[in-house]
Design a protein around this motif. Structure first.
Motif, PDB file in Angstrom:
ATOM      1  N   GLY A   1       0.798  -1.050   0.068  1.00  0.00           N
ATOM      2  CA  GLY A   1      -0.130  -0.008  -0.188  1.00  0.00           C
ATOM      3  C   GLY A   1       0.939   1.104   0.070  1.00  0.00           C
ATOM      4  O   GLY A   1       2.182   1.227   0.284  1.00  0.00           O
ATOM      5  N   CYS A   2       0.445   2.284  -0.317  1.00  0.00           N
ATOM      6  CA  CYS A   2       1.068   3.674  -0.582  1.00  0.00           C
ATOM      7  C   CYS A   2       0.203   4.663   0.093  1.00  0.00           C
ATOM      8  O   CYS A   2      -1.085   4.788  -0.254  1.00  0.00           O
ATOM      9  CB  CYS A   2       1.500   3.864  -1.907  1.00  0.00           C
ATOM     10  N   TRP A   3       0.613   5.609   0.954  1.00  0.00           N
ATOM     11  CA  TRP A   3       0.153   7.019   1.243  1.00  0.00           C
ATOM     12  C   TRP A   3       0.912   7.994   0.694  1.00  0.00           C
ATOM     13  O   TRP A   3       2.111   8.169   0.444  1.00  0.00           O
ATOM     14  CB  TRP A   3       0.139   7.453   2.713  1.00  0.00           C
ATOM     15  N   GLU A   4       0.120   8.861  -0.092  1.00  0.00           N
ATOM     16  CA  GLU A   4       0.618  10.222  -0.644  1.00  0.00           C
ATOM     17  C   GLU A   4       0.022  11.328   0.180  1.00  0.00           C
ATOM     18  O   GLU A   4      -1.167  11.603   0.308  1.00  0.00           O
ATOM     19  CB  GLU A   4       0.038  10.331  -2.028  1.00  0.00           C
ATOM     20  N   TRP A   5       1.169  11.866   0.846  1.00  0.00           N
ATOM     21  CA  TRP A   5       0.748  13.010   1.884  1.00  0.00           C
ATOM     22  C   TRP A   5       0.443  14.100   1.187  1.00  0.00           C
ATOM     23  O   TRP A   5       1.288  14.756   0.543  1.00  0.00           O
ATOM     24  CB  TRP A   5       2.019  13.324   2.848  1.00  0.00           C
ATOM     25  N   THR A   6      -0.744  14.719   1.305  1.00  0.00           N
ATOM     26  CA  THR A   6      -1.292  16.014   0.644  1.00  0.00           C
ATOM     27  C   THR A   6      -1.127  17.097   1.564  1.00  0.00           C
ATOM     28  O   THR A   6      -1.403  18.175   1.185  1.00  0.00           O
ATOM     29  CB  THR A   6      -2.741  15.602   0.137  1.00  0.00           C
ATOM     30  N   ALA A   7      -1.335  16.838   2.975  1.00  0.00           N
ATOM     31  CA  ALA A   7      -1.343  17.866   3.882  1.00  0.00           C
ATOM     32  C   ALA A   7      -0.661  17.318   5.399  1.00  0.00           C
ATOM     33  O   ALA A   7      -1.042  16.021   5.655  1.00  0.00           O
ATOM     34  CB  ALA A   7      -2.834  18.549   4.146  1.00  0.00           C
ATOM     35  N   ALA A   8       0.101  18.177   6.002  1.00  0.00           N
ATOM     36  CA  ALA A   8       0.441  17.648   7.436  1.00  0.00           C
ATOM     37  C   ALA A   8       0.500  19.075   8.190  1.00  0.00           C
ATOM     38  O   ALA A   8       0.978  19.942   8.008  1.00  0.00           O
ATOM     39  CB  ALA A   8       1.715  16.948   7.753  1.00  0.00           C
ATOM     40  N   ASP A   9      -0.079  19.229   9.397  1.00  0.00           N
ATOM     41  CA  ASP A   9      -0.067  20.205  10.361  1.00  0.00           C
ATOM     42  C   ASP A   9       0.342  19.469  11.901  1.00  0.00           C
ATOM     43  O   ASP A   9      -0.844  19.175  12.667  1.00  0.00           O
ATOM     44  CB  ASP A   9      -1.462  20.907  10.555  1.00  0.00           C
ATOM     45  N   ALA A  10       1.500  19.190  12.236  1.00  0.00           N
ATOM     46  CA  ALA A  10       1.864  18.495  13.409  1.00  0.00           C
ATOM     47  C   ALA A  10       1.569  19.281  14.607  1.00  0.00           C
ATOM     48  O   ALA A  10       1.904  20.465  14.572  1.00  0.00           O
ATOM     49  CB  ALA A  10       3.440  18.161  13.207  1.00  0.00           C
ATOM     50  N   PRO A  11       1.160  18.776  15.446  1.00  0.00           N
ATOM     51  CA  PRO A  11       0.400  17.492  15.502  1.00  0.00           C
ATOM     52  C   PRO A  11      -1.038  17.383  15.651  1.00  0.00           C
ATOM     53  O   PRO A  11      -1.591  16.641  16.444  1.00  0.00           O
ATOM     54  CB  PRO A  11       1.078  17.025  17.234  1.00  0.00           C
ATOM     55  N   HIS A  12      -1.582  17.787  14.687  1.00  0.00           N
ATOM     56  CA  HIS A  12      -2.907  18.116  14.978  1.00  0.00           C
ATOM     57  C   HIS A  12      -3.854  17.275  13.571  1.00  0.00           C
ATOM     58  O   HIS A  12      -4.646  16.480  13.850  1.00  0.00           O
ATOM     59  CB  HIS A  12      -3.362  19.526  14.836  1.00  0.00           C
ATOM     60  N   THR A  13      -3.300  17.486  12.451  1.00  0.00           N
ATOM     61  CA  THR A  13      -3.813  16.784  11.120  1.00  0.00           C
ATOM     62  C   THR A  13      -2.951  16.375  10.215  1.00  0.00           C
ATOM     63  O   THR A  13      -1.940  16.864  10.079  1.00  0.00           O
ATOM     64  CB  THR A  13      -5.088  17.654  10.598  1.00  0.00           C
ATOM     65  N   PHE A  14      -3.344  15.193   9.520  1.00  0.00           N
ATOM     66  CA  PHE A  14      -2.562  15.028   8.275  1.00  0.00           C
ATOM     67  C   PHE A  14      -3.648  14.080   7.192  1.00  0.00           C
ATOM     68  O   PHE A  14      -4.606  13.801   7.761  1.00  0.00           O
ATOM     69  CB  PHE A  14      -1.274  14.251   8.229  1.00  0.00           C
ATOM     70  N   ASP A  15      -3.308  14.430   5.905  1.00  0.00           N
ATOM     71  CA  ASP A  15      -4.183  13.719   4.914  1.00  0.00           C
ATOM     72  C   ASP A  15      -3.352  13.142   3.983  1.00  0.00           C
ATOM     73  O   ASP A  15      -2.277  13.408   3.773  1.00  0.00           O
ATOM     74  CB  ASP A  15      -4.909  15.052   4.052  1.00  0.00           C
ATOM     75  N   VAL A  16      -3.890  12.025   3.807  1.00  0.00           N
ATOM     76  CA  VAL A  16      -3.040  11.068   2.604  1.00  0.00           C
ATOM     77  C   VAL A  16      -4.274  10.554   1.696  1.00  0.00           C
ATOM     78  O   VAL A  16      -5.424  10.686   1.823  1.00  0.00           O
ATOM     79  CB  VAL A  16      -2.607   9.924   3.136  1.00  0.00           C
ATOM     80  N   ARG A  17      -3.740  10.033   0.367  1.00  0.00           N
ATOM     81  CA  ARG A  17      -4.398   9.392  -0.442  1.00  0.00           C
ATOM     82  C   ARG A  17      -3.770   8.097  -0.394  1.00  0.00           C
ATOM     83  O   ARG A  17      -2.657   7.698  -0.762  1.00  0.00           O
ATOM     84  CB  ARG A  17      -4.123   9.972  -2.121  1.00  0.00           C
ATOM     85  N   ASP A  18      -4.773   7.192  -0.156  1.00  0.00           N
ATOM     86  CA  ASP A  18      -4.299   5.850   0.389  1.00  0.00           C
ATOM     87  C   ASP A  18      -4.707   4.857  -0.865  1.00  0.00           C
ATOM     88  O   ASP A  18      -5.968   4.802  -1.069  1.00  0.00           O
ATOM     89  CB  ASP A  18      -4.869   5.218   1.674  1.00  0.00           C
ATOM     90  N   HIS A  19      -3.637   4.129  -1.513  1.00  0.00           N
ATOM     91  CA  HIS A  19      -3.877   3.221  -2.478  1.00  0.00           C
ATOM     92  C   HIS A  19      -3.195   1.952  -2.305  1.00  0.00           C
ATOM     93  O   HIS A  19      -1.941   1.840  -1.755  1.00  0.00           O
ATOM     94  CB  HIS A  19      -3.883   4.009  -3.692  1.00  0.00           C
ATOM     95  N   PHE A  20      -3.635   0.947  -3.136  1.00  0.00           N
ATOM     96  CA  PHE A  20      -3.180  -0.483  -3.200  1.00  0.00           C
ATOM     97  C   PHE A  20      -1.827  -0.035  -4.214  1.00  0.00           C
ATOM     98  O   PHE A  20      -2.163   0.763  -5.184  1.00  0.00           O
ATOM     99  CB  PHE A  20      -3.940  -1.489  -3.793  1.00  0.00           C
TER     100      PHE A  20
ATOM    101  N   VAL B   1      -7.828  10.077   2.842  1.00  0.00           N
ATOM    102  CA  VAL B   1      -8.016   9.897   4.563  1.00  0.00           C
ATOM    103  C   VAL B   1      -7.761  11.005   5.429  1.00  0.00           C
ATOM    104  O   VAL B   1      -6.746  11.668   4.965  1.00  0.00           O
ATOM    105  CB  VAL B   1      -7.382   8.682   4.943  1.00  0.00           C
ATOM    106  N   HIS B   2      -8.473  11.444   6.171  1.00  0.00           N
ATOM    107  CA  HIS B   2      -8.244  12.842   6.988  1.00  0.00           C
ATOM    108  C   HIS B   2      -7.961  12.294   8.343  1.00  0.00           C
ATOM    109  O   HIS B   2      -8.847  11.540   8.892  1.00  0.00           O
ATOM    110  CB  HIS B   2      -9.173  13.603   6.799  1.00  0.00           C
TER     111      HIS B   2
END
Length: 326
Positions: A76-95, A111-112
């Motif tokens: 699987g792979c996450w592509e990180w589209t946003a990150a605000d440590a230590p509160h939120t991050f967003d990824v596109r999760d795909h096989f 996924v948020h």
């Protein structure tokens, strides 16, 4: 079990899972952004995960493999589209395949992850968004919900085991595959300080020395992609000398650098070295994934005492942090 609620919204095509923890917000954030920790709970017990790459920054990628009881492997792979440590991050999760390339025959999920403090500790709200009702149903039919429940049931033991990830632990090597090893060490400085210590020749000559009794007379640093570097060491008071050279393939200051590494004067195959720096409680997690060409090369280099030599260098690096501007 930390999962306290699960909500499926067929109109919005979302699946929202809420989990509550007695651990602090920072402790839970680190569990998700530290590859050593997330791989202990991300996959269900029968399909444990190994993270081959984990970039906890916007624009980064995470590549993981879940291995089943019969040895079957699923990437699987996450592509990180946003990150605000230590509160939120967003990824596109795909096989994916072993290189992280998306499998076009299976759905991609957005996924948020939202972390917040609570009176009793912290809460994580994970919202998965699907592109179509068919994609949503396909993943639910594949056991996504039950797999998530089983995986989340493991996280409490990871959060309780703070000693295994403490900032004062020495460098540790973990075999990821027949040809890959990950070395991790928390350095007591900021990500920017640790990055500079790897990019400044004068600083490197003070810490990248391995065992006592050696100096580094040659330190030519590559700062731009495509440039070559050259490091040479010499035993104090003697003529014994060795060195490494290679090329800078990727550089994403101050989070990630990828280089090749070949021993000067030999025909040993070059390794691929992937350095990732991640802010954690207590400093910066330095994670170095080394890819060898064969299992024999991997084992031969580990048998040289590589990790102990790296730890000696990292102790010196710790001592330099106070002199490097944050």
């Amino acid at each position: 079990m930390p999962v306290t609620s699960i909500e499926t919204d067929l109109d919005l095509l979302t699946l929202t899972i809420v989990a509550d923890f007695s651990a602090s917000l920072r402790r839970v954030w680190d569990a998700y952004t530290d590859p050593r920790q997330i791989e202990r709970f991300w996959g269900p017990p029968t399909y444990p995960a190994t993270f081959l790459r984990h970039d906890a920054v916007a624009g980064g990628r995470s590549i993981y493999v879940m291995t089943g009881p019969d040895g079957d492997q699923h990437y699987g792979c996450w592509e990180w589209t946003a990150a605000d440590a230590p509160h939120t991050f967003d990824v596109r999760d795909h096989f994916a395949d072993a290189a992280g390339a998306s499998n076009p025959h299976l759905p991609t999920t957005r996924v948020h992850f939202a972390f917040e403090e609570t009176a009793g500790g912290s809460r994580l709200r994970t919202t998965s968004r699907f592109n179509t009702p068919e994609h949503m149903q396909q993943l639910l039919d594949m056991g996504m919900l039950e797999g998530t429940r089983q995986a989340m049931a493991q996280i409490d033991s990871v959060l309780a085991d703070s000693a295994s990830f403490a900032a004062d632990r020495p460098a540790e090597a973990r075999v990821l595959s027949d040809t890959q090893v990950r070395v991790c060490r928390v350095i007591r400085g900021s990500v920017h300080q640790v990055w500079r210590a790897h990019a400044d020749a004068g600083l490197m000559q003070q810490w990248l020395l391995g065992p006592d009794g050696w100096s580094m007379p040659v330190c030519e640093v590559a700062t731009n992609i495509g440039e070559s570097y050259r490091y040479e060491w010499q035993r104090d008071g003697g003529d014994e000398r060795f060195g490494f050279t290679g090329e800078l393939l990727e550089s994403e200051e101050p989070d990630r650098a990828v280089t090749t590494e070949a021993m000067i004067g030999t025909d040993f195959p070059a390794t691929l070295n992937e350095l990732t720096l991640t802010a954690v409680d207590g400093g910066t997690l330095l994670s170095l994934v080394i890819s060898y060409t064969t299992i024999e090369q991997r084992d031969a280099i580990l048998a040289t005492g590589m990790t102990a030599g790296m730890e000696t260098s990292y102790q010196r690096l710790d001592g330099l942090m106070h002199s490097i501007p944050a």
